[in-house]
Scaffold this motif. Sequence first.
Motif, PDB file in Angstrom:
ATOM      1  N   ALA A  96       0.832  -1.204   0.000  1.00  0.00           N
ATOM      2  CA  ALA A  96       0.000   0.000   0.000  1.00  0.00           C
ATOM      3  C   ALA A  96       0.866   1.254   0.000  1.00  0.00           C
ATOM      4  O   ALA A  96       0.570   2.233  -0.709  1.00  0.00           O
ATOM      5  CB  ALA A  96      -0.924   0.003   1.215  1.00  0.00           C
ATOM      6  N   TYR A  97       1.923   1.244   0.770  1.00  0.00           N
ATOM      7  CA  TYR A  97       2.837   2.391   0.840  1.00  0.00           C
ATOM      8  C   TYR A  97       3.531   2.608  -0.503  1.00  0.00           C
ATOM      9  O   TYR A  97       3.652   3.738  -0.983  1.00  0.00           O
ATOM     10  CB  TYR A  97       3.857   2.142   1.943  1.00  0.00           C
ATOM     11  CG  TYR A  97       4.805   3.292   2.204  1.00  0.00           C
ATOM     12  CD1 TYR A  97       4.463   4.316   3.082  1.00  0.00           C
ATOM     13  CD2 TYR A  97       6.050   3.336   1.583  1.00  0.00           C
ATOM     14  CE1 TYR A  97       5.335   5.361   3.342  1.00  0.00           C
ATOM     15  CE2 TYR A  97       6.928   4.378   1.832  1.00  0.00           C
ATOM     16  CZ  TYR A  97       6.571   5.393   2.710  1.00  0.00           C
ATOM     17  OH  TYR A  97       7.443   6.415   2.947  1.00  0.00           O
ATOM     18  N   LYS A  98       3.974   1.506  -1.128  1.00  0.00           N
ATOM     19  CA  LYS A  98       4.648   1.614  -2.419  1.00  0.00           C
ATOM     20  C   LYS A  98       3.691   2.090  -3.518  1.00  0.00           C
ATOM     21  O   LYS A  98       4.123   2.675  -4.514  1.00  0.00           O
ATOM     22  CB  LYS A  98       5.270   0.274  -2.788  1.00  0.00           C
ATOM     23  CG  LYS A  98       6.421  -0.132  -1.866  1.00  0.00           C
ATOM     24  CD  LYS A  98       6.923  -1.526  -2.174  1.00  0.00           C
ATOM     25  CE  LYS A  98       8.023  -1.940  -1.203  1.00  0.00           C
ATOM     26  NZ  LYS A  98       8.496  -3.329  -1.434  1.00  0.00           N
ATOM     27  N   ALA A  99       2.385   1.827  -3.319  1.00  0.00           N
ATOM     28  CA  ALA A  99       1.379   2.314  -4.266  1.00  0.00           C
ATOM     29  C   ALA A  99       0.989   3.763  -3.996  1.00  0.00           C
ATOM     30  O   ALA A  99       0.104   4.306  -4.664  1.00  0.00           O
ATOM     31  CB  ALA A  99       0.144   1.422  -4.208  1.00  0.00           C
ATOM     32  N   LYS A 100       1.660   4.386  -3.019  1.00  0.00           N
ATOM     33  CA  LYS A 100       1.424   5.785  -2.644  1.00  0.00           C
ATOM     34  C   LYS A 100      -0.018   6.004  -2.170  1.00  0.00           C
ATOM     35  O   LYS A 100      -0.664   7.010  -2.491  1.00  0.00           O
ATOM     36  CB  LYS A 100       1.772   6.719  -3.797  1.00  0.00           C
ATOM     37  CG  LYS A 100       3.236   6.653  -4.206  1.00  0.00           C
ATOM     38  CD  LYS A 100       3.576   7.643  -5.314  1.00  0.00           C
ATOM     39  CE  LYS A 100       5.064   7.566  -5.663  1.00  0.00           C
ATOM     40  NZ  LYS A 100       5.442   8.519  -6.732  1.00  0.00           N
ATOM     41  N   LEU A 101      -0.489   5.028  -1.386  1.00  0.00           N
ATOM     42  CA  LEU A 101      -1.779   5.168  -0.726  1.00  0.00           C
ATOM     43  C   LEU A 101      -1.517   5.700   0.674  1.00  0.00           C
ATOM     44  O   LEU A 101      -0.919   5.017   1.509  1.00  0.00           O
ATOM     45  CB  LEU A 101      -2.503   3.819  -0.680  1.00  0.00           C
ATOM     46  CG  LEU A 101      -2.961   3.287  -2.042  1.00  0.00           C
ATOM     47  CD1 LEU A 101      -3.370   1.833  -1.949  1.00  0.00           C
ATOM     48  CD2 LEU A 101      -4.117   4.139  -2.579  1.00  0.00           C
ATOM     49  N   TYR A 102      -1.984   6.914   0.931  1.00  0.00           N
ATOM     50  CA  TYR A 102      -1.641   7.613   2.158  1.00  0.00           C
ATOM     51  C   TYR A 102      -2.896   7.941   2.965  1.00  0.00           C
ATOM     52  O   TYR A 102      -4.019   7.900   2.436  1.00  0.00           O
ATOM     53  CB  TYR A 102      -0.862   8.888   1.842  1.00  0.00           C
ATOM     54  CG  TYR A 102       0.426   8.643   1.092  1.00  0.00           C
ATOM     55  CD1 TYR A 102       1.318   7.642   1.489  1.00  0.00           C
ATOM     56  CD2 TYR A 102       0.760   9.417  -0.025  1.00  0.00           C
ATOM     57  CE1 TYR A 102       2.506   7.431   0.805  1.00  0.00           C
ATOM     58  CE2 TYR A 102       1.951   9.215  -0.709  1.00  0.00           C
ATOM     59  CZ  TYR A 102       2.818   8.205  -0.283  1.00  0.00           C
ATOM     60  OH  TYR A 102       3.993   7.982  -0.964  1.00  0.00           O
ATOM     61  N   PRO A 103      -2.728   8.267   4.247  1.00  0.00           N
ATOM     62  CA  PRO A 103      -3.890   8.593   5.083  1.00  0.00           C
ATOM     63  C   PRO A 103      -4.779   9.658   4.449  1.00  0.00           C
ATOM     64  O   PRO A 103      -4.308  10.695   3.983  1.00  0.00           O
ATOM     65  CB  PRO A 103      -3.235   9.097   6.374  1.00  0.00           C
ATOM     66  CG  PRO A 103      -1.940   8.367   6.451  1.00  0.00           C
ATOM     67  CD  PRO A 103      -1.471   8.280   5.021  1.00  0.00           C
ATOM     68  N   GLY A 104      -6.067   9.364   4.434  1.00  0.00           N
ATOM     69  CA  GLY A 104      -7.050  10.280   3.868  1.00  0.00           C
ATOM     70  C   GLY A 104      -7.495   9.941   2.473  1.00  0.00           C
ATOM     71  O   GLY A 104      -8.546  10.408   2.018  1.00  0.00           O
TER      72      GLY A 104
END
Length: 356
Positions: free
Chosen positions: A286-294
């Motif tokens: 998820a982090y590598k897919a640039k999925l961030y809080p919000g």
Amino acid sequence: MRGRARNAVAVATMVVLATGNAAVAFADDLSAKEIYERAAPATVHIIGTMGSGTGFIYDADKGLILTNAHVVLDEPSLRVGVEDRAPVAARVLGIDPCEDLAVLTFSNPQPDLKALKFADSKKVSFADNVTALGYPESIEAQGSQKPVFTTGAVQNPDVKDTTPDPDLPRYPETIQHSATINPGNSGGPLLNGKAEVVGINTLSLTGGGVQGQYYAISSDHVRPLLDQLAAGDVKNDPGWQLMSVQNPALADQFVEEDASKVAATQKQFKDKDGMVVIYSRTNSPAYKAKLYPGDVITGLKDTPVTSYADVCDVLQSAAPGETLPVTGEYAPLTANGKDAKAGEAWTTDLVMDKGK
């Protein structure tokens, strides 16, 4: 279960027909005291930095412990207390958030462990006596304590595809019963009259006039999954925590300064659904897919997702290492930080780990 978005026992509104029958005592059933004396030494207190829960030892020789995934997911450190012993360090071997199951072991071998045996949950019948053991949150996490037990009756021995809340996975096979479980009891054993495990206590459903309905994942569903989890499998875990965009508790997951943005985001989605990213674990898919809080996710692999169960349906059908297109919509929570306008669509690729 635990704090943050994963409260220790899920609270939801759900109408499920119960039998209303009184518990039936069978001649070969053990007494409540005998069940407790047999099961308590194998029922453990799982203590994390963000909350606590319950588990039980199912293999004494290897020191293997079964619990719910939500009890231990993303805990930076864990300790396990066995009855009056001081809590000792433990680690997760394998986990599957979509099955809500995890297997732990002690960081160092422990002497004289006791284990519980599994029974066939298909043999559980309406009105059978059942006993739940666990460590509710009222028990001090730092102290060495004995588990609390409650007794009740089976209300429905075979509830299929329980989907109690948009923020929880789908539970394919559960036992509905009346043995009270509270926050902190998640992951503890549901026992038959012979002190054998027929289920893993997971859900407490209340609200909307619903009271006294508790659910355990059936042992027959769990047992085929144990060997892979104990061998170190990590499944269906992109490294994110998600919450329904319309969850009233969504604002609690963000700093106070973002309260107005949360309200604006929920207004934007008042006529549609989506899942908000609460966090993504560093270096996870998820982090590598640039999925961030919000970020608000509306689709996964060309499939609309309106609940965590929808997300799990896609993840469980995906192949190890598969690339899953993720679609979403910019919302006030993240639009400004990404120089985008609320309502604009976005897309990214989630590359799942290949697993062990």
